[in-house]
Scaffold this motif. Structure first.
Motif, short mmCIF file in Angstrom:
data_model
loop_
_atom_site.label_atom_id
_atom_site.label_comp_id
_atom_site.label_asym_id
_atom_site.label_seq_id
_atom_site.Cartn_x
_atom_site.Cartn_y
_atom_site.Cartn_z
N THR A 3 -15.47 -83.46 3.67
CA THR A 3 -16.31 -82.38 3.17
C THR A 3 -16.06 -82.26 1.69
N GLU A 4 -17.02 -81.76 0.94
CA GLU A 4 -16.85 -81.58 -0.50
C GLU A 4 -17.11 -80.11 -0.81
N PRO A 5 -16.05 -79.27 -0.77
CA PRO A 5 -16.22 -77.84 -0.99
C PRO A 5 -16.64 -77.54 -2.42
N ALA A 528 -9.04 -79.55 3.00
CA ALA A 528 -10.24 -79.11 3.70
C ALA A 528 -9.87 -78.38 4.98
N HIS A 532 -14.32 -74.76 8.94
CA HIS A 532 -15.26 -74.19 7.97
C HIS A 532 -15.62 -75.26 6.94
N ASP A 533 -16.76 -75.11 6.35
CA ASP A 533 -17.15 -76.01 5.25
C ASP A 533 -16.56 -75.45 3.97
N ALA A 534 -15.23 -75.50 3.87
CA ALA A 534 -14.51 -74.88 2.76
C ALA A 534 -13.12 -75.49 2.68
#
Length: 555
Positions: A3-5, A528, A532-534
């Motif tokens: 993912t790329e927060p 990551a 969550h996408d965070a």
């Protein structure tokens, strides 16, 4: 998983505003004071290399070296004592160099280094306790020395002097690196003048003191040099090997190493890292000199007391009315300079261990008081009277730990390449226990302690510190080869595409917002979140009781 927060730029004003926001986690706020238990971010590291080095060296102004050197010299003679001091200094310098470099280069303390250098996330709890023990043992030693000074100068009974020396450091420890840097920088010149002045005067005005010093045979010897005496003395001196942990507590605030500052950066790292032992060894030798100088006047029991050593040294060069005040001032300044460091570093070690085991952050001040409580108990038990026995025993554990970590960095990372080059400390990225470091440490400390207590005979007893160092040095790479390095990393991808290091090889200053505590942290301090996408910061990972934010293991 990848993912790329969201990236975020952060200013000091924004950081302060967000830290004060209602609902922000109190534990996180406190650790932002001086990045307790964390990677120290570039935005906080505002000091020059020389300021960091001066602050770190100010922490070794302790008087214990004079007592340690005197105790060894009086027992074994000057020749054996000087050789023992030199042997220990070489070992401490060699093992301290890789640790100091890693602390300064990657801006993490010795516990975070230990996690990724063979011990694992929970395995290093053991060494945190070892280091915490170092801080309260030496706090007690320095407090005892200060109490002796207060008794001689002000007539305070020892028990009250112990209490005063303990309580007076609490206000200074509360404020972390900012206050400590100012204290150390401003008091160091005064301390150096009071320490070096009388020694230079004695040697210049009475050269015969040098001859008597060199010829002193000791109470247990005949003046000759022998291996057993040297190793017994070196074992006591090597109890100070864990001092590198306190040096790294300051060196982690070094600025990034660049082409422009690389000379001053390296000078500061060497001087304030392993270089501390040069000054330490000189102080131990001075302790032998002063003890031999005054032994006829105060006897062998009181000669190792720094207050007595400097009182008689000042007496030779100054009017009698100023001698005692100056001697007491030297002892008090020295005690404050080192014991704020002991209390500070000890509180970090205890807090770190407690937070990982319980997944709850109780606040650093709780463990400042815990550490001071242990130290006060040792002082009231008159630890000064059996100083060398305590230090000789403790050195076995300290040597095993430091040599294991130094060997993992120097051999396993750079030669065998079985240990990951960049340090790792975040929960989820490491295995709970890595047998490489844990097995090497337990075997080295266990066997050396057995030797120390004569379990394998009287002849081998003096060799316990050698055994601790050799076993740790051999077993650490051997275990890495046997396990093929598989227990270092639980996973290699932390779910963030941004590189960990910048183009100069320094930890990246790119910032991310932790979705748990809503604070912003630099790249090395986050990972990551799988739910969550965070991203989530390292402390929130440590305090995650159910593991919702911890990345799963990869095959």
């Amino acid at each position: 998983m990848s993912t790329e927060p969201r990236l975020a730029e952060v200013t000091e004003a924004e950081r302060a505003q967000e830290a004060a926001a209602p609902g922000a986690d109190q534990a996180v706020k406190e650790t932002l004071e001086d990045y307790t238990l964390r990677f120290a971010p570039r935005s906080y590291r505002r000091w020059t290399p020389m300021v960091v080095a001066t602050t770190a060296l100010g922490g070794i102004a302790y008087m214990a070296d004079f007592s340690i050197g005197a105790g060894i010299g009086l027992a074994h003679g000057t020749g054996n004592a000087l050789l023992a001091i030199a042997v220990a200094a070489v070992v401490i310098f060699v093992t301290g160099f890789p640790l100091a470099y890693y602390g300064a280069r990657y801006n993490i303390d010795l516990d975070l280094i230990t996690r990724g250098s063979g011990f694992g996330y929970f395995g290093s709890v053991l060494t945190s306790v070892i280091f915490a023990s170092f801080t309260f043992i030496f706090f007690a030693l320095e407090g005892s020395i200060m109490a002796q000074g207060l008794k001689l100068g002000l007539g305070l009974p020892l028990w009250l002097g112990y209490l005063v020396s303990t309580l007076m450091v609490i206000p200074l420890v509360i404020y972390g690196m900012t206050a400590l840097s100012k204290l150390q920088v401003w008091t160091t010149p005064i301390w150096l003048l009071l320490m070096v002045g009388p020694l230079v005067y004695l040697v210049a005005t009475d050269p015969g003191t040098v001859d008597r010093f060199l010829a002193y045979a000791g109470t247990d010897g005949d003046g000759g040099v022998n291996t057993a005496s040297v190793l017994l003395g070196a074992g006591v001196c090597l109890s100070l090997i864990a001092q590198i942990g306190e040096q790294i507590d300051y060196l982690r605030f070094m600025p990034p190493k660049t082409e422009e500052n690389k000379r001053s950066w390296w000078a500061a790292v060497v001087m304030a890292g392993p270089g501390w032992v040069v000054l330490g060894a000189l102080k131990q030798a001075i302790g032998v000199f002063l003890a031999v100088y005054i032994i006829a006047e105060v006897g062998p029991t009181a000669a190792p007391e720094p207050i007595q050593q400097f009182k008689h040294a000042f007496d030779a060069m100054m009017p009698s009315w100023i001698v005692l005040p100056l001697a007491v001032a030297l002892v008090v300044i020295s005690q404050i300079k080192i014991n704020v460091t002991n209390a500070y570093s000890g509180s970090l070690a205890w807090t770190n261990s407690f937070t990982r085991v319980t997944r709850r952050y109780p606040g650093r001040m709780v463990f400042v008081l815990v550490n001071l409580g242990f130290a006060l108990a040792l002082m009231e038990a008159d630890m000064f009277s059996f100083l060398n026995s305590i230090l000789g025993f403790y050195s076995n554990c300290a040597i095993a730990w430091v040599v294991t970590v130094a060997t993992d960095i120097g051999i396993n990372k750079y030669v065998l390449k079985l240990s990951p080059h960049a340090p790792e400390f975040r929960r989820g990225m490491l295995y709970a226990v890595n047998p490489v470091g844990v097995v090497a440490f337990v075997a080295a400390s266990g066997l050396s302690i057995a030797l120390y207590f004569h379990a394998l005979g009287d002849t081998l007893q003096p060799y316990s510190p050698v055994a601790a160092a050799v076993i740790a040095f051999v077993l650490t790479p051997l275990m890495a080869v046997v396990t093929k390095g598989r227990y270092y990393l639980r996973r290699t991808d932390d779910g963030i595409a941004e590189p960990m290091l910048d183009e100069d090889g320094n930890p990246s200053a790119v910032t991310y917002e932790c979705h748990v505590c809503r604070q912003r942290f630099e790249r090395p301090d986050v990972a990551a979140c799988p739910t969550h996408d965070a991203v989530v910061c390292s402390l929130c990972l440590s305090t995650d009781k159910v593991g919702d934010h911890v990345l799963p293991a990869t095959a």
